[in-house]
Design an enzyme around this catalytic site. Structure first.
Site, PDB file in Angstrom:
ATOM      1  N   LEU A  65      -3.832  -8.807 -22.197  1.00 33.94           N
ATOM      2  CA  LEU A  65      -3.406 -10.125 -21.704  1.00 33.94           C
ATOM      3  C   LEU A  65      -4.407 -11.202 -22.101  1.00 33.94           C
ATOM      4  CD1 LEU A  65      -2.346  -8.669 -18.264  1.00 33.94           C
ATOM      5  CD2 LEU A  65      -0.786  -9.648 -19.965  1.00 33.94           C
ATOM      6  N   PRO A  66      -4.005 -12.480 -21.998  1.00 29.78           N
ATOM      7  CA  PRO A  66      -4.871 -13.555 -22.504  1.00 29.78           C
ATOM      8  C   PRO A  66      -6.226 -13.684 -21.789  1.00 29.78           C
ATOM      9  CG  PRO A  66      -2.620 -14.357 -22.243  1.00 29.78           C
ATOM     10  CD  PRO A  66      -2.663 -12.982 -21.629  1.00 29.78           C
ATOM     11  N   LYS A 169     -18.785  -7.037 -25.370  1.00 34.08           N
ATOM     12  CA  LYS A 169     -17.906  -7.899 -26.186  1.00 34.08           C
ATOM     13  C   LYS A 169     -18.427  -9.344 -26.248  1.00 34.08           C
ATOM     14  CE  LYS A 169     -14.028  -9.565 -27.984  1.00 34.08           C
ATOM     15  NZ  LYS A 169     -13.617  -9.320 -29.340  1.00 34.08           N
TER      16      LYS A 169
HETATM   17  P1  NAD Z   1      -1.486 -13.383 -27.381  1.00 35.05           P
HETATM   18  O1  NAD Z   1      -1.447 -14.700 -26.709  1.00 35.05           O
HETATM   19  O2  NAD Z   1      -0.893 -13.247 -28.747  1.00 35.05           O
HETATM   20  O3  NAD Z   1      -0.774 -12.278 -26.444  1.00 35.05           O
HETATM   21  C1  NAD Z   1      -0.858 -12.242 -25.054  1.00 35.05           C
HETATM   22  C2  NAD Z   1       0.489 -11.773 -24.533  1.00 35.05           C
HETATM   23  O4  NAD Z   1       0.407 -11.600 -23.121  1.00 35.05           O
HETATM   24  C3  NAD Z   1       1.610 -12.785 -24.805  1.00 35.05           C
HETATM   25  O5  NAD Z   1       2.649 -12.154 -25.524  1.00 35.05           O
HETATM   26  C4  NAD Z   1       2.049 -13.222 -23.407  1.00 35.05           C
HETATM   27  O6  NAD Z   1       3.423 -13.503 -23.313  1.00 35.05           O
HETATM   28  C5  NAD Z   1       1.662 -12.005 -22.587  1.00 35.05           C
HETATM   29  N1  NAD Z   1       1.509 -12.285 -21.163  1.00 35.05           N
HETATM   30  C6  NAD Z   1       0.812 -13.275 -20.560  1.00 35.05           C
HETATM   31  N2  NAD Z   1       0.905 -13.174 -19.221  1.00 35.05           N
HETATM   32  C7  NAD Z   1       1.679 -12.086 -18.976  1.00 35.05           C
HETATM   33  C8  NAD Z   1       2.153 -11.454 -17.787  1.00 35.05           C
HETATM   34  N3  NAD Z   1       1.849 -11.941 -16.588  1.00 35.05           N
HETATM   35  N4  NAD Z   1       2.927 -10.359 -17.907  1.00 35.05           N
HETATM   36  C9  NAD Z   1       3.245  -9.870 -19.125  1.00 35.05           C
HETATM   37  N5  NAD Z   1       2.834 -10.426 -20.293  1.00 35.05           N
HETATM   38  C10 NAD Z   1       2.067 -11.521 -20.209  1.00 35.05           C
HETATM   39  O7  NAD Z   1      -3.022 -12.935 -27.390  1.00 35.05           O
HETATM   40  P2  NAD Z   1      -3.706 -11.827 -28.322  1.00 35.05           P
HETATM   41  O8  NAD Z   1      -4.208 -12.451 -29.575  1.00 35.05           O
HETATM   42  O9  NAD Z   1      -2.819 -10.630 -28.385  1.00 35.05           O
HETATM   43  O10 NAD Z   1      -4.998 -11.498 -27.430  1.00 35.05           O
HETATM   44  C11 NAD Z   1      -4.927 -10.685 -26.280  1.00 35.05           C
HETATM   45  C12 NAD Z   1      -6.338 -10.437 -25.774  1.00 35.05           C
HETATM   46  O11 NAD Z   1      -7.095  -9.814 -26.811  1.00 35.05           O
HETATM   47  C13 NAD Z   1      -7.103 -11.716 -25.399  1.00 35.05           C
HETATM   48  O12 NAD Z   1      -7.839 -11.460 -24.258  1.00 35.05           O
HETATM   49  C14 NAD Z   1      -7.981 -11.978 -26.607  1.00 35.05           C
HETATM   50  O13 NAD Z   1      -9.151 -12.681 -26.275  1.00 35.05           O
HETATM   51  C15 NAD Z   1      -8.275 -10.561 -27.064  1.00 35.05           C
HETATM   52  N6  NAD Z   1      -8.620 -10.424 -28.490  1.00 35.05           N
HETATM   53  C16 NAD Z   1      -7.871 -11.054 -29.440  1.00 35.05           C
HETATM   54  C17 NAD Z   1      -8.215 -10.899 -30.778  1.00 35.05           C
HETATM   55  C18 NAD Z   1      -7.417 -11.579 -31.867  1.00 35.05           C
HETATM   56  O14 NAD Z   1      -7.890 -11.615 -33.001  1.00 35.05           O
HETATM   57  N7  NAD Z   1      -6.223 -12.084 -31.593  1.00 35.05           N
HETATM   58  C19 NAD Z   1      -9.302 -10.092 -31.149  1.00 35.05           C
HETATM   59  C20 NAD Z   1     -10.026  -9.439 -30.151  1.00 35.05           C
HETATM   60  C21 NAD Z   1      -9.653  -9.599 -28.816  1.00 35.05           C
END
Ligand code: NAD
Length: 293
Positions: A65-66, A169
């Site tokens: 999740l975000p 991290k």
């Molecule tokens: P993203 O925004 O693409 O995905 C998050 C998903 O969570 C979305 O699809 C959203 O609809 C869903 N969501 C939000 N609230 C929700 C709820 N209550 N119930 C169900 N679904 C819900 O983000 P991401 O890029 O996939 O990143 C996710 C996590 O990974 C973050 O914490 C980010 O910091 C971490 N991260 C991302 C990267 C990257 O390169 N994108 C790399 C390392 C870590």
């Protein structure tokens, strides 16, 4: 084959869930976005109508999740009240250390095992199944989580007790943010003084100034063909994500009374960069701001 509930199917969670399904696990998927659920179903997952429904009967729950507030809400409202006794909870989101420890505490009170397992490796690593997992939690929970994490990643590191995955991290990403600025400043200084970027790279990459930001992710076009600098800073890792992680590091540093002056400066510079309309650009694009562009 394990029964896995996967909640949060975004840029990272989508391909991670797909890799679990590919490994023949029974993945039940939920996201607030119908399109994200549909994409996961196409990759072999089963649709759930809610997070509560997804976790019912699951042996393992994975969340991606975000931010901390989403993790707290999903665990407090949906996961903990509905999950079966004996289920293992794995939160892979990057969140603040306090939220990670708070949720792990609630899980422990409910008699459930939980680990925090944030990742490094980006969307490319999530898709290829080569992520690095930094895992915080009790030994027994880590041992149970490892075979599942191995289907999504290559390096699985047990960083210690609950929340320590998040600590690893944010410390790593604080180094990355600071080092990207340092490398960018040096390239811009070299340019102003008449040193060619490739020559600068050839020297520094084999000298004491060398680091990951230079060798793998060089912020100027040319020396490292795969780096985002060669595609107009189209994101691998967005500036917004880097700012989020630097703010998490500052929040944790303040709470712990740790002195992180360069981390604080990096957070300020990335904040300026993001607020200048560059949130979606790759974080290495900060070199342009430092160049006065
Ligand atoms: P993203 O925004 O693409 O995905 C998050 C998903 O969570 C979305 O699809 C959203 O609809 C869903 N969501 C939000 N609230 C929700 C709820 N209550 N119930 C169900 N679904 C819900 O983000 P991401 O890029 O996939 O990143 C996710 C996590 O990974 C973050 O914490 C980010 O910091 C971490 N991260 C991302 C990267 C990257 O390169 N994108 C790399 C390392 C870590």
């Amino acid at each position: 084959m394990a029964k896995i509930a996967f909640i949060g199917l975004g840029n990272m969670g989508g391909p991670m869930a797909a890799n679990l399904a590919k490994a023949q696990h029974h993945v039940t998927a939920f996201d607030l976005s119908d399109a994200a659920v549909a994409a996961a179903v196409e990759k072999g997952a089963h649709k759930a109508a809610s997070a509560a429904e997804a976790v019912k009967g699951a042996e393992i729950v994975v969340t991606m999740l975000p931010a901390g507030k989403h993790v707290r809400e999903v665990y407090e409202k949906d996961v903990l009240p509905n999950v079966s006794k004996g289920a293992l909870l794995i939160d892979c989101s990057t969140i603040d250390v306090d939220s990670a420890r708070h949720v792990a505490g609630l899980a422990a009170k409910a008699g459930l095992e939980m680990v925090d397992g944030p990742v490094s490796g980006g969307v490319g690593g999530a898709t290829a199944g080569t992520l690095t997992f930094m895992v915080g939690g009790p030994d027994a929970a880590f041992a149970k989580a490892r075979p599942i994490l191995e289907k999504m990643g290559k390096n699985i590191v047990h960083a210690g007790g609950s929340g320590n995955g998040q600590v690893a991290k944010i410390c790593n990403n604080m180094i990355l943010g600071v080092s990207m600025i340092a490398v960018s400043e040096a390239f811009m200084l070299a340019k102003r003084l008449g040193l060619d970027a490739q020559k600068m790279f050839d020297v520094v990459s084999t000298s004491s100034g060398s680091c990951w930001s230079l060798i793998n992710y060089c912020p100027v076009p040319g020396p490292v063909p795969a780096s985002p600098a060669n595609r107009d800073y189209q994101a691998g890792f967005t500036a917004a994500m880097m700012l989020k992680d630097l703010m998490l590091a500052q929040q944790a540093a303040n709470a712990a009374g740790a002195s992180t002056p360069l981390g604080a400066e990096a957070a300020q510079l990335f904040s300026l960069f993001v607020n200048s309309g560059q949130a979606a650009k790759d974080f290495s694009g900060i070199v342009k701001m430092l160049d006065g562009k």
